[in-house]
Write a protein that holds these residues in place. Structure first.
Motif, short mmCIF file in Angstrom:
data_model
loop_
_atom_site.label_atom_id
_atom_site.label_comp_id
_atom_site.label_asym_id
_atom_site.label_seq_id
_atom_site.Cartn_x
_atom_site.Cartn_y
_atom_site.Cartn_z
N VAL A 136 0.85 -1.20 0.00
CA VAL A 136 0.00 0.00 0.00
C VAL A 136 0.88 1.24 0.00
CG1 VAL A 136 -1.62 1.38 1.37
CG2 VAL A 136 -2.04 -1.06 1.05
N ASP A 137 1.88 1.25 0.88
CA ASP A 137 2.80 2.39 0.93
C ASP A 137 3.54 2.54 -0.40
OD1 ASP A 137 2.07 2.74 3.56
OD2 ASP A 137 3.78 1.63 4.35
N ASN A 138 3.92 1.43 -0.97
CA ASN A 138 4.66 1.44 -2.23
C ASN A 138 3.81 1.98 -3.38
OD1 ASN A 138 7.07 0.96 -3.65
ND2 ASN A 138 6.28 -1.00 -4.39
N VAL A 195 -6.16 -4.80 4.62
CA VAL A 195 -5.62 -4.13 3.44
C VAL A 195 -6.60 -3.08 2.92
CG1 VAL A 195 -6.35 -5.72 1.61
CG2 VAL A 195 -4.24 -4.46 1.35
N CYS A 196 -7.89 -3.33 3.06
CA CYS A 196 -8.88 -2.32 2.66
C CYS A 196 -8.79 -1.08 3.55
CB CYS A 196 -10.28 -2.92 2.71
SG CYS A 196 -10.60 -4.13 1.41
N GLU A 197 -8.61 -1.29 4.84
CA GLU A 197 -8.45 -0.16 5.76
C GLU A 197 -7.18 0.63 5.47
OE1 GLU A 197 -8.72 -1.55 9.80
OE2 GLU A 197 -10.68 -2.46 9.45
N ARG A 198 -6.08 -0.06 5.21
CA ARG A 198 -4.81 0.61 4.90
C ARG A 198 -4.92 1.41 3.60
NH1 ARG A 198 -1.43 2.59 5.94
NH2 ARG A 198 0.44 1.63 5.14
N ALA A 199 -5.62 0.86 2.62
CA ALA A 199 -5.79 1.57 1.35
C ALA A 199 -6.60 2.85 1.56
CB ALA A 199 -6.48 0.65 0.34
N GLN A 200 -7.62 2.77 2.40
CA GLN A 200 -8.42 3.97 2.69
C GLN A 200 -7.60 5.00 3.47
OE1 GLN A 200 -12.80 3.36 3.47
NE2 GLN A 200 -12.06 1.26 3.75
N GLU A 201 -6.73 4.54 4.36
CA GLU A 201 -5.84 5.47 5.07
C GLU A 201 -4.92 6.19 4.10
OE1 GLU A 201 -3.67 3.29 8.03
OE2 GLU A 201 -5.50 2.71 9.11
N CYS A 202 -4.45 5.47 3.09
CA CYS A 202 -3.58 6.08 2.08
C CYS A 202 -4.32 7.20 1.34
CB CYS A 202 -3.11 5.00 1.10
SG CYS A 202 -2.05 5.62 -0.23
N ILE A 203 -5.55 6.94 0.91
CA ILE A 203 -6.33 7.96 0.21
C ILE A 203 -6.64 9.12 1.16
CG2 ILE A 203 -8.53 8.44 -0.96
CD1 ILE A 203 -6.45 6.79 -2.59
N HIS A 204 -6.96 8.82 2.40
CA HIS A 204 -7.19 9.86 3.40
C HIS A 204 -5.97 10.77 3.52
CE1 HIS A 204 -7.82 11.77 7.30
NE2 HIS A 204 -6.69 11.24 7.69
#
Length: 195
Positions: free
Chosen positions: A17-19, A129-138
């Motif tokens: 996700v970070d990548n 992974v869905c939560e991490r992806a949303q954190e990235c967009i946030h």
């Protein structure tokens, strides 16, 4: 052992996700708008000032295009995690149909409870992974909160539609409601209306 394997898998997905964000930054901006390697730090916890500056300086249509790229790659990562989960669940279902229930593992735990544990860990990992992806967009939206305070209503609607579609995708895949992006969008919209 199974729990450790899933924890490692979670770490790997979090890294990916970070990548996605880091790679999207590097892919989107031309070499004339170069970013020093130190500007993008691992973990998406601290985004370097150079990368943050470039994202904040994008015109709205460019930002929306950049956000679409990030969402597309995050959606692909979530889809791959989903396929892994479905494969595991299907494989366990196949094993359960071919192995008698009275067969026990070496540590005395029944195969049914091991299977249930593995499926639960797989579901939790997909949700993670869905939560991490949303954190990235946030985090990306938060970088531009001041730029979004003065955007026209049509642009706010485009941003809202794109972001909410991604939220719904994540909630469908991960099986959990998450309000981090909704709250961020609401803050941006309120500030835009007040400004």
């Amino acid at each position: 052992l199974i729990t450790k394997a899933f924890l490692q898998y979670r770490k790997r997905l979090s890294y990916e996700v970070d990548n996605v964000f880091e790679t999207s930054i590097l892919m989107y901006f031309t070499s004339s708008q170069s970013i020093e390697e130190n500007d993008i730090e691992k973990g998406n916890k601290k985004i370097g000032n150079g990368a943050k500056y470039l994202v904040t300086q994008l015109a709205f249509t460019q930002f929306l295009s950049f956000l679409k790229i990030v969402i597309e790659h995050l959606s692909g990562l979530i889809a791959r995690a989903r396929v892994g989960h479905l494969f595991l669940a299907d494989y366990i279902d196949t094993i359960d149909q071919t192995v008698p229930c009275e067969v026990n593992s070496k540590d005395g735990e029944s195969l049914d409870s091991m299977d249930t544990n593995m499926v639960c860990l797989s579901v939790e990992t997909l949700s993670f992974v869905c939560e991490r992806a949303q954190e990235c967009i946030h985090n990306i939206l938060q970088m531009r909160k001041y730029q979004h305070y003065n955007i026209p209503l049509n642009d706010m609607k485009d941003l809202w539609d794109l972001s909410i579609a991604f939220v719904r995708f994540c909630e469908t895949e991960g099986g959990k409601r998450n309000f981090i992006i909704r709250t961020t969008l609401l803050e941006h919209a309120q500030a835009s209306f007040e400004g």
